[in-house]
Scaffold this active site. Structure first.
Site, PDB file in Angstrom:
ATOM      1  N   GLU A 114       0.856  -1.191   0.000  1.00 12.47           N
ATOM      2  CA  GLU A 114       0.000   0.000   0.000  1.00 12.47           C
ATOM      3  C   GLU A 114       0.887   1.233   0.000  1.00 12.47           C
ATOM      4  O   GLU A 114       2.048   1.169   0.415  1.00 12.47           O
ATOM      5  CB  GLU A 114      -0.925  -0.007   1.212  1.00 12.47           C
ATOM      6  CG  GLU A 114      -0.188  -0.005   2.524  1.00 12.47           C
ATOM      7  CD  GLU A 114      -1.054  -0.475   3.689  1.00 12.47           C
ATOM      8  OE1 GLU A 114      -1.866   0.316   4.146  1.00 12.47           O
ATOM      9  OE2 GLU A 114      -0.886  -1.632   4.123  1.00 12.47           O
ATOM     10  N   LYS A 116       2.862   4.463   1.001  1.00 13.62           N
ATOM     11  CA  LYS A 116       3.323   5.015   2.275  1.00 13.62           C
ATOM     12  C   LYS A 116       3.013   6.504   2.238  1.00 13.62           C
ATOM     13  O   LYS A 116       3.691   7.290   1.570  1.00 13.62           O
ATOM     14  CB  LYS A 116       4.819   4.782   2.459  1.00 13.62           C
ATOM     15  CG  LYS A 116       5.319   5.270   3.809  1.00 13.62           C
ATOM     16  CD  LYS A 116       6.736   4.781   4.064  1.00 13.62           C
ATOM     17  CE  LYS A 116       7.208   5.070   5.472  1.00 13.62           C
ATOM     18  NZ  LYS A 116       7.168   6.477   5.850  1.00 13.62           N
ATOM     19  N   ASP A 118       2.698  10.306   3.113  1.00  8.94           N
ATOM     20  CA  ASP A 118       3.671  11.182   3.746  1.00  8.94           C
ATOM     21  C   ASP A 118       2.965  12.233   4.600  1.00  8.94           C
ATOM     22  O   ASP A 118       2.706  13.346   4.167  1.00  8.94           O
ATOM     23  CB  ASP A 118       4.519  11.849   2.647  1.00  8.94           C
ATOM     24  CG  ASP A 118       5.797  12.407   3.214  1.00  8.94           C
ATOM     25  OD1 ASP A 118       6.098  12.138   4.401  1.00  8.94           O
ATOM     26  OD2 ASP A 118       6.500  13.117   2.478  1.00  8.94           O
ATOM     27  N   TYR A 224      -6.237   8.446   6.587  1.00  7.66           N
ATOM     28  CA  TYR A 224      -6.414   7.099   6.034  1.00  7.66           C
ATOM     29  C   TYR A 224      -5.823   6.092   7.011  1.00  7.66           C
ATOM     30  O   TYR A 224      -4.676   6.241   7.448  1.00  7.66           O
ATOM     31  CB  TYR A 224      -5.710   6.963   4.680  1.00  7.66           C
ATOM     32  CG  TYR A 224      -6.383   7.781   3.609  1.00  7.66           C
ATOM     33  CD1 TYR A 224      -7.567   7.346   3.028  1.00  7.66           C
ATOM     34  CD2 TYR A 224      -5.857   8.999   3.209  1.00  7.66           C
ATOM     35  CE1 TYR A 224      -8.204   8.102   2.070  1.00  7.66           C
ATOM     36  CE2 TYR A 224      -6.488   9.766   2.244  1.00  7.66           C
ATOM     37  CZ  TYR A 224      -7.660   9.313   1.681  1.00  7.66           C
ATOM     38  OH  TYR A 224      -8.297  10.062   0.731  1.00  7.66           O
ATOM     39  N   LYS A 313      11.236   2.282   0.056  1.00 10.33           N
ATOM     40  CA  LYS A 313      11.266   3.702  -0.311  1.00 10.33           C
ATOM     41  C   LYS A 313      11.378   3.879  -1.823  1.00 10.33           C
ATOM     42  O   LYS A 313      11.870   3.007  -2.527  1.00 10.33           O
ATOM     43  CB  LYS A 313      12.463   4.391   0.353  1.00 10.33           C
ATOM     44  CG  LYS A 313      12.464   4.276   1.849  1.00 10.33           C
ATOM     45  CD  LYS A 313      11.403   5.121   2.471  1.00 10.33           C
ATOM     46  CE  LYS A 313      12.011   6.416   2.970  1.00 10.33           C
ATOM     47  NZ  LYS A 313      11.187   7.105   3.944  1.00 10.33           N
ATOM     48  N   CYS A 407      17.697  28.102 -38.105  1.00  8.84           N
ATOM     49  CA  CYS A 407      17.414  26.723 -37.718  1.00  8.84           C
ATOM     50  C   CYS A 407      18.714  25.903 -37.762  1.00  8.84           C
ATOM     51  O   CYS A 407      19.424  25.931 -38.770  1.00  8.84           O
ATOM     52  CB  CYS A 407      16.395  26.132 -38.686  1.00  8.84           C
ATOM     53  SG  CYS A 407      16.206  24.351 -38.520  1.00  8.84           S
ATOM     54  N   CYS A 410      18.234  23.297 -41.003  1.00  4.09           N
ATOM     55  CA  CYS A 410      18.172  23.707 -42.410  1.00  4.09           C
ATOM     56  C   CYS A 410      18.613  25.147 -42.626  1.00  4.09           C
ATOM     57  O   CYS A 410      18.574  25.640 -43.755  1.00  4.09           O
ATOM     58  CB  CYS A 410      16.764  23.499 -42.957  1.00  4.09           C
ATOM     59  SG  CYS A 410      15.580  24.686 -42.309  1.00  4.09           S
ATOM     60  N   CYS A 425      11.422  27.065 -36.613  1.00  7.51           N
ATOM     61  CA  CYS A 425      12.083  27.120 -37.896  1.00  7.51           C
ATOM     62  C   CYS A 425      11.021  27.469 -38.924  1.00  7.51           C
ATOM     63  O   CYS A 425       9.915  26.941 -38.895  1.00  7.51           O
ATOM     64  CB  CYS A 425      12.676  25.746 -38.195  1.00  7.51           C
ATOM     65  SG  CYS A 425      13.095  25.522 -39.914  1.00  7.51           S
ATOM     66  N   CYS A 431      12.839  21.607 -44.327  1.00  7.05           N
ATOM     67  CA  CYS A 431      13.611  21.253 -43.136  1.00  7.05           C
ATOM     68  C   CYS A 431      13.486  19.758 -42.870  1.00  7.05           C
ATOM     69  O   CYS A 431      12.389  19.232 -42.719  1.00  7.05           O
ATOM     70  CB  CYS A 431      13.106  22.052 -41.944  1.00  7.05           C
ATOM     71  SG  CYS A 431      14.028  21.724 -40.443  1.00  7.05           S
TER      72      CYS A 431
HETATM   73  S1  IVH Z   1       2.218   0.617   8.785  1.00 10.82           S
HETATM   74  C1  IVH Z   1       4.044  -0.913  12.982  1.00 10.82           C
HETATM   75  N1  IVH Z   1       1.330   1.654   6.632  1.00 10.82           N
HETATM   76  O1  IVH Z   1       5.173   5.422   8.110  1.00 10.82           O
HETATM   77  C2  IVH Z   1       4.035   0.321  12.161  1.00 10.82           C
HETATM   78  N2  IVH Z   1       2.689   3.014   8.040  1.00 10.82           N
HETATM   79  O2  IVH Z   1       7.961   4.847   8.841  1.00 10.82           O
HETATM   80  C3  IVH Z   1       2.939   0.210  11.156  1.00 10.82           C
HETATM   81  N3  IVH Z   1       2.989   5.291   7.201  1.00 10.82           N
HETATM   82  O3  IVH Z   1       4.828   5.691  11.581  1.00 10.82           O
HETATM   83  C4  IVH Z   1       3.037   1.253  10.150  1.00 10.82           C
HETATM   84  N4  IVH Z   1       1.762   5.074   5.410  1.00 10.82           N
HETATM   85  O4  IVH Z   1       3.163   6.960  10.133  1.00 10.82           O
HETATM   86  C5  IVH Z   1       2.070   1.859   7.718  1.00 10.82           C
HETATM   87  N5  IVH Z   1       0.427   2.467   4.666  1.00 10.82           N
HETATM   88  C6  IVH Z   1       1.149   2.661   5.773  1.00 10.82           C
HETATM   89  C7  IVH Z   1       1.757   3.903   6.045  1.00 10.82           C
HETATM   90  C8  IVH Z   1       2.530   4.022   7.192  1.00 10.82           C
HETATM   91  C9  IVH Z   1       2.501   5.899   6.128  1.00 10.82           C
HETATM   92  C10 IVH Z   1       3.869   5.935   8.203  1.00 10.82           C
HETATM   93  C11 IVH Z   1       3.445   5.690   9.620  1.00 10.82           C
HETATM   94  C12 IVH Z   1       4.631   5.119  10.317  1.00 10.82           C
HETATM   95  C13 IVH Z   1       5.744   5.471   9.400  1.00 10.82           C
HETATM   96  C14 IVH Z   1       6.829   4.453   9.539  1.00 10.82           C
END
Ligand code: IVH
Length: 670
Positions: A114, A116, A118, A224, A313, A407, A410, A425, A431
Site C-alpha cells: 500500500e 506510504k 507522507d 487514512y 522507499k 534553424c 536547415c 524554424c 527542413c
Molecule cells: S504501517 C508498525 N502503513 O510510516 C508500524 N505506516 O515509517 C505500522 N505510514 O509511523 C506502520 N503510510 O506513520 C504503515 N500504509 C502505511 C503507512 C505508514 C505511512 C507511516 C506511519 C509510520 C511510518 C513508519
C-alpha cells in the site's frame, strides 16, 4: 411535537453520516455540496432551537473548545512503532527471504502493498462506537492528546457505522493534506498575508498541532487508516480483511491496497512509482506487510519496528549534476527546443543524461549556462527537468547561450510569434526535421487528398530519401514502389493513380497543403478567393494581406516569410511543372454562380452524388458559410436521407430546406 423534532434530528444525523461515508470512505458522493450544506443547515437550526436535543456526536459538534494549556500527554496502550526501510529490489527480496527463514517456510506468504502516505501517524480510539481519544505518535510510547483537533477532520467518523464493532477499537493511520487542498489552503493563507507551509506534510503536522480547534477546522486535513492499536476483539484474520472491516465501520482506509505474492508486490512497486505524480496525495514509498495476522504475530518485533512490515522507499526524485551543454533540437512541427546534456546521474530510478529546458524563456528564467551545477528532477515517467542552478557552484567560464536566429538543421530563419515562448524554424517544406509531419499534412484529406499514401509509406520513402520535398511524390513510379512494405503490383499502381489524381486540385487546397503556419483550411479558402492566383498571392505585400478577412499581422508575416524563402518558391514551381493545376480562380466562380455571401448553410443526412466535404467546398466557393449546427441564423438546410434532429430543428425555426437535387441544380449554375 418534540418527539417528531427529535426524530427529524436523528434522521438528519443518519443521513449526513451516510453522505460523509459515501464521500470520504467510498469516494462516491451521491449528492452535491449545496444539498449537503442544506442538510447541515437544517440540522444546525433545529439544534439551535432545541439545545437539549443536541447529540455530542452530531456532525455539527466537531469544533470544540480550546484547551487551556498545551496538549496533554498520553501513554499508548500499544506502542506506535516505526518501519525499517528497504531501498531496492535486492533489499526487498532479502526481506522476503528473512521472513521465510523465520517462519521456516519455503513458500512466500501472502503479502500486501500500500502507499506510504507522507503525513503523520495518528491513533484514534473508539469505545462503544464513539470517538473518545486521538493521539499523535510522539516518541512511540507517549503521544499528545489531539482529540479536539481530530474531531474537526471530516473524514473521521465521530461514531462508528453499523451496529457490530469491538468495544475498544484503536485505529492507526496517517493524517495528510491532499496536494490540491494544500495548494488552495496556501493560496488562502498568502492572500490573508499569513505564513504559508512549505509542503503538505508540514501543513498537516502544523495544523494538527495547532491549539485552537476552530482554526484546525479550517485546515483541509484527511485521514487514512493502515492498521490497529488496542482492540477488544479481532477484526479479521488478515490485514486485507481488517482494512475491509474498518471500511465497513466507516473509517477511510489507505487506498490502493494490493494483496499477492512477492512478484505481485514487485509489480505493484513499479506501478506505484509510475502513478506517484498523478496521485492526489504525496507518498514517499510503499509499505509491504505480511497479510496473515497470525504470521505477523509469529514474526514479532525488533527494537522499534515490526519484522512483518517494511517501507520500500522510492528512489530520490532530485539530484544535482553538471550541465555539459545546451543543444538545440528541432521538433516535428519546427519548434526549436533547448535540450540540456548532463553528466549522467542516477535520479528517479534511472540514469539521466538529458533534460528538457522547454524553451528559451525557461533558459533565461533559470539563468542556466553550460558548465553550471544544476538540480535535476525526474518524477514518475515524466521527462527529467532542470529545476534550478546551484548558483554558489557556478564556474567563471559559464556563459549564457544566445537565442539562435537560424534553424540548426536547415539554416532557415527562425520566427517567434508575439507572446509565444517557442521559437520555430520557418523552413517547413525543406527542413529535414519537419519532413514527415509536413508530408503527412500535404497528403491529408483536406489538403492534396492523396489516398493510399499513409504515414507508414511516407516514413519508408523518407528513409530511402526518395521523397525529400512534396514534389518528389509526383516523381515516384509504380515500379519503384512495388515490393516496398509488402506492396503488390496493384497497390503500387493504386498509389500512383491517387498521386496523379491529386494533381487536379483547387487553389485553396494547394495553399492549405503548403502548410504555411496558421494558414488553416478557412484562411486558405479566403486567400484563394481574394487573390485568385498564386502569383498575385506571392506578390501581395504585408498590407495587402492584412486587408483579407481573418488575416492579422501574425498570419500576414507568416505568409510573407514563407514565400520569401527561395527554396519554398522553387518547390512550388517544381510542383506546378510536375502538373499540379487548379481551375482558374474561385473568383470567377463567384462571378458566374449565385452569390451566397453572408448566408449560413447546414448539411445533414447523406448525399449521394458527392460527399458533404465536397458540397461544403462548393458552397464556400460561392461565399456561403457552412456550419455544423442549425440555429436562427441558418439560411438553408440541405437535408439528405437519414436527416434527424437538425431537420426537425430547421422546420421548427422556419429555415429553408432543400434536398440534394436542388443543391445540384444550384451548383450546376456555376
Ligand atoms: S504501517 C508498525 N502503513 O510510516 C508500524 N505506516 O515509517 C505500522 N505510514 O509511523 C506502520 N503510510 O506513520 C504503515 N500504509 C502505511 C503507512 C505508514 C505511512 C507511516 C506511519 C509510520 C511510518 C513508519
Amino acid at each position: 411535537m418534540i418527539d417528531s423534532i427529535a426524530h427529524r434530528i436523528r434522521e438528519l444525523i443518519t443521513e449526513i453520516r451516510q453522505h460523509d461515508y459515501n464521500y470520504h470512505v467510498l469516494d462516491a458522493p451521491t449528492i452535491g455540496d449545496s444539498q449537503y450544506d442544506q442538510l447541515m443547515r437544517e440540522l444546525k437550526q433545529l439544534e439551535l432551537e432545541h439545545p437539549d436535543l443536541v447529540d455530542p456526536n452530531s456532525p455539527t459538534q466537531r469544533v470544540g473548545a480550546k484547551p487551556d494549556s498545551g496538549f496533554e500527554e498520553v501513554t499508548h496502550r500499544v506502542p506506535m512503532l516505526s518501519l525499517d526501510n528497504l531501498f531496492d529490489l535486492d533489499e526487498f527480496r532479502q526481506f522476503v527471504e528473512r521472513i521465510k527463514d523465520r517462519l521456516s517456510q519455503t513458500d512466500t506468504p501472502q503479502m500486501t502493498a500500500e502507499p506510504k502516505l507522507d503525513g503523520l501517524a495518528l491513533s484514534i480510539r473508539y469505545e462503544q462506537g464513539h470517538l473518545v481519544l486521538a493521539t499523535t505518535r510522539g516518541d512511540g510510547q507517549t503521544g499528545e492528546n489531539v482529540t479536539q483537533n481530530v474531531r474537526t477532520i471530516r473524514s473521521i467518523p465521530l461514531t462508528l457505522k453499523g451496529s457490530h464493532y469491538p468495544e475498544v477499537l484503536e485505529v492507526r493511520g496517517e493524517v495528510i493534506m491532499k496536494k490540491a487542498d494544500f495548494a488552495a489552503m496556501n493560496q488562502r493563507l498568502s492572500e490573508a498575508s499569513e505564513k504559508v507551509f512549505v509542503n503538505p506534510r508540514n501543513a498537516a503536522a502544523g495544523s494538527l498541532r495547532q491549539l485552537d480547534p476552530s482554526i484546525v477546522s479550517t485546515r483541509p486535513l484527511s485521514f487514512y487508516a493502515y492498521g490497529l492499536g488496542e482492540v477488544s476483539e479481532p477484526l479479521g484474520d488478515t490485514h486485507t480483511e481488517v482494512m475491509d472491516a474498518l471500511k465497513q465501520l466507516g473509517i477511510p482506509v489507505n487506498p490502493g491496497l494490493v494483496t499477492g505474492e512477492a512478484e505481485a508486490i514487485e509489480t505493484a512497486y513499479h506501478s506505484l512509482i509510475a502513478e506517484r505524480d498523478a496521485l492526489p496525495y504525496e507518498i514517499d514509498g510503499m509499505v509491504v506487510k505480511v497479510d496473515s495476522i497470525a504470521l505477523q504475530n509469529a514474526l514479532g518485533f525488533v527494537a522499534r519496528a515490526p519484522r512483518f512490515a517494511s517501507a520500500w522507499k522510492f528512489p530520490a526524485q532530485e539530484a544535482s549534476t553538471r550541465l555539459l551543454a545546451i543543444d538545440l533540437q528541432v521538433g516535428r512541427t519546427g519548434a526549436i527546443t533547448p535540450v540540456a546534456r548532463l553528466e549522467p546521474i542516477f535520479v528517479g530510478g534511472v540514469t539521466v543524461s538529458n533534460a528538457t529546458l522547454h524553451n528559451f524563456d525557461e533558459v533565461s528564467r533559470l539563468d542556466v549556462r553550460p558548465g553550471d551545477q544544476v538540480m535535476v528532477r525526474r518524477a514518475g515517467d515524466v521527462i527529467p527537468q532542470i529545476i534550478k542552478v546551484i548558483a554558489e557552484e557556478r564556474p567563471d567560464i559559464a556563459k549564457p547561450i544566445a537565442i539562435p536566429t537560424a534553424c540548426p538543421v536547415c539554416q532557415s530563419p527562425v520566427e517567434r510569434a508575439d507572446g509565444e515562448a517557442v521559437i520555430r524554424c520557418s523552413g517547413g517544406l525543406i527542413c529535414q526535421a519537419q519532413r514527415l509531419e509536413h508530408l503527412k499534412h500535404f497528403v491529408s484529406r483536406k489538403a492534396m487528398d492523396i489516398d493510399g499514401v499513409g504515414e507508414r509509406l511516407l516514413e519508408i520513402l523518407i528513409e530511402k530519401e526518395w521523397v525529400i520535398t512534396p514534389a518528389d511524390l509526383y516523381r515516384l513510379t509504380a515500379d519503384s514502389l512495388e515490393g516496398l512494405d509488402r506492396m503488390g503490383v496493384k497497390s503500387a499502381q493504386n498509389v500512383i493513380d491517387a498521386i496523379t489524381t491529386s494533381k487536379q486540385t483547387t487553389f485553396a487546397r494547394f495553399l492549405y497543403a503548403l502548410g504555411i503556419r496558421d494558414v488553416g483550411e478557412a484562411t486558405a479558402r479566403t486567400l484563394a478567393a481574394t487573390f485568385g492566383s498564386l502569383d498575385r498571392l506571392i506578390q501581395a505585400s504585408h498590407e495587402d494581406l492584412m486587408e483579407v478577412d481573418d488575416v492579422g499581422p501574425v498570419v500576414a508575416s507568416h505568409i510573407r516569410s514563407f514565400f520569401e524563402i527561395d527554396r519554398h518558391r522553387s518547390v512550388i514551381q517544381e510542383l506546378i511543372d510536375l502538373g499540379i493545376q487548379w481551375p482558374d480562380g474561385a473568383v470567377s466562380a463567384l462571378q458566374n454562380g449565385p452569390d451566397l455571401s453572408g448566408q449560413t448553410w447546414v448539411l445533414t443526412g447523406t448525399l449521394e452524388s458527392m460527399t458533404r466535404d465536397e458540397a461544403s467546398e462548393q458552397l464556400r466557393a460561392l461565399g456561403a458559410k457552412v456550419s455544423g449546427s442549425v440555429s436562427a441564423k441558418t439560411n438553408v438546410l440541405v437535408a439528405g436521407p437519414g436527416a434527424g434532429s437538425k431537420l426537425t430543428k430547421a422546420e421548427s425555426l422556419g429555415v429553408d430546406i432543400i434536398d440534394e437535387a436542388a443543391l445540384i441544380a444550384l451548383l450546376s449554375e456555376l
